[in-house]
Each structure stands twice: as structure tokens, then as C-alpha cells.
Write an enzyme that holds these catalytic residues in place. Structure first.
Site, PDB file in Angstrom:
ATOM      1  NE  ARG A 183      -5.385 -11.619  10.030  1.00  0.00           N
ATOM      2  CZ  ARG A 183      -4.590 -10.615   9.652  1.00  0.00           C
ATOM      3  NH1 ARG A 183      -4.191 -10.532   8.413  1.00  0.00           N
ATOM      4  NH2 ARG A 183      -4.205  -9.703  10.516  1.00  0.00           N
ATOM      5  CG  ASP A 240      -6.581  -7.688   9.341  1.00  0.00           C
ATOM      6  OD1 ASP A 240      -5.709  -7.276   8.554  1.00  0.00           O
ATOM      7  OD2 ASP A 240      -6.752  -7.200  10.476  1.00  0.00           O
ATOM      8  CG  ASP A 269      -1.951   0.946   1.341  1.00  0.00           C
ATOM      9  OD1 ASP A 269      -2.242   1.583   0.333  1.00  0.00           O
ATOM     10  OD2 ASP A 269      -2.512   1.135   2.445  1.00  0.00           O
ATOM     11  N   GLY A 315       3.885   1.146   1.015  1.00  0.00           N
ATOM     12  CA  GLY A 315       5.203   0.599   0.730  1.00  0.00           C
ATOM     13  C   GLY A 315       6.129   0.611   1.940  1.00  0.00           C
TER      14      GLY A 315
END
Ligand code: IMP
Ligand code: MG
Length: 179
Positions: free
Chosen positions: A165, A159, A103, A105
């Protein structure tokens, strides 16, 4: 027994497995004759990791890092904390880091720096999902499953507040689950 649908479907199990098989095939070719250590980032990468490892047809060592990045909120500052370290020495070996989603990083960047210091022969990244629109630091992703838009995704290891998950597909978290 029927499983309740959560979220708005994004990637179904069939497409996921097809893509993972392709990645596994490519990795198997790229790492022929190398000393591959497949390092999974827990908890998020567990589902992707298990399928990817089985889609790779060359010998490899499995290992894991348990990390948290400042809670499991959708926003917020990150301080990447290593809860549990590798069990093997990676010096001189070919490490492939397996992550669920990149996302900002920051998680991957921080771990790459720490692993690089242990002098592996090579260090690459395989991410199931790439959300490039929110990148804050420059990271090179060597293998990517899917590029996705800037949406919060759950399932297949990912999650929201430690739920969802185990969903066998990827879905966009919708309003109903948002508190
Ligand atoms: P980064 O450090 O911002 O790249 O964040 C990566 C981590 O944030 C991932 O390993 C996930 O744990 C979490 N994350 C980022 N985006 C999502 C999402 O859409 N759903 C679930 N977790 C996410
Ligand atoms: Mg993660």
C-alpha cells in the site's frame, strides 16, 4: 536508501500528482459555495485521498468510512461490510465519496445506497482508478483519475494481501509476487 521495485510500473508518481492536481482543481470549481464533505474509503483510498484533499482549494470537511469487501483476494464474492462509520451527519450536505479503484462496482454501489438513505444534498464519486472491464453493476463515476485495463494493481494505497500500500507509484502485480 533505494527502494526495491515491486510489480510492473503502471503510473509513476509525477503523472499521478499531475492528474490529482487536475481533479482537485475541477472539484474546487464544481463545489464552490457548497458544503463539501470528502468521504474517504479506507484503507485503500488513504494515499489518493490525502493528495486529493490537498489539491482542493475550497473549504471541506474530511471524514472516512472503513469498509471491507470480503477479504483482500483478487477474486471472490463480495459482502461489503462497514467496519467504521462516518463521524458527521451528512444530511443536506454535499458528499463526495473518494475510492481507490472501482472494479465490479459492488463496493461503491452498496455504499452509495446506504449513504443516499441519509439524505445528503448531493452524493458523487471520485475514483482514482476505473477498471470498467469487470463491472457487474452500473455505477456512475463522476470523477476518475485513470482508466486501467483488467490487471491487478498495487501501490498508492492498493494492496495485495495487505502489502504494497505504501508504494509511491501504481504497478501491475507480476508473477513473482503471486504467491
Ligand atoms: P469492487 O467492489 O469490485 O468495485 O471492488 C473494489 C475494491 O476491490 C477496491 O476498493 C479494492 O479494495 C479492491 N480491488 C479491486 N481491484 C483491485 C486491484 O487491481 N488492486 C487492488 N485492489 C483491488
Ligand atoms: Mg477499496
Amino acid at each position: 536508501m533505494e527502494q526495491r521495485m515491486f510489480g510492473k510500473p503502471l503510473i509513476n508518481p509525477v503523472d499521478l500528482q499531475r492528474r490529482i492536481r487536475k481533479l482537485g482543481h475541477q472539484i474546487s470549481q464544481d463545489y464552490v459555495g457548497k458544503d463539501l464533505v470528502l468521504v474517504g474509503l479506507l484503507k485503500g483510498a488513504f494515499a489518493f485521498y490525502a493528495d486529493l484533499a490537498r489539491a482542493i482549494s475550497i473549504p471541506l470537511a474530511v471524514d472516512f468510512l472503513v469498509v471491507t469487501s470480503g477479504g483482500s483476494s483478487t477474486e471472490g464474492k463480495k459482502r461489503v461490510k462497514m467496519i467504521s462509520d462516518l463521524t458527521v451527519d451528512i444530511a443536506g450536505r454535499d458528499v463526495l465519496l473518494v475510492e481507490d479503484i472501482v472494479d465490479s462496482g459492488l463496493t461503491v454501489k452498496s455504499l452509495m445506497n446506504r449513504l443516499q438513505a441519509r439524505k445528503p444534498a448531493s452524493l458523487k464519486i471520485c475514483a482514482m482508478l476505473d477498471k470498467p472491464s469487470r463491472r457487474k453493476v452500473d455505477v456512475k463515476l463522476d470523477y476518475v483519475g485513470f482508466m486501467i485495463p483488467n490487471k491487478y494493481v498495487i501501490g498508492f494505497g492498493l494492496d495485495y494481501k495487505n502489502n504494497y500500500r505504501n508504494l509511491p507509484y501504481l504497478a501491475v502485480l507480476d508473477q513473482l509476487q503471486n504467491e
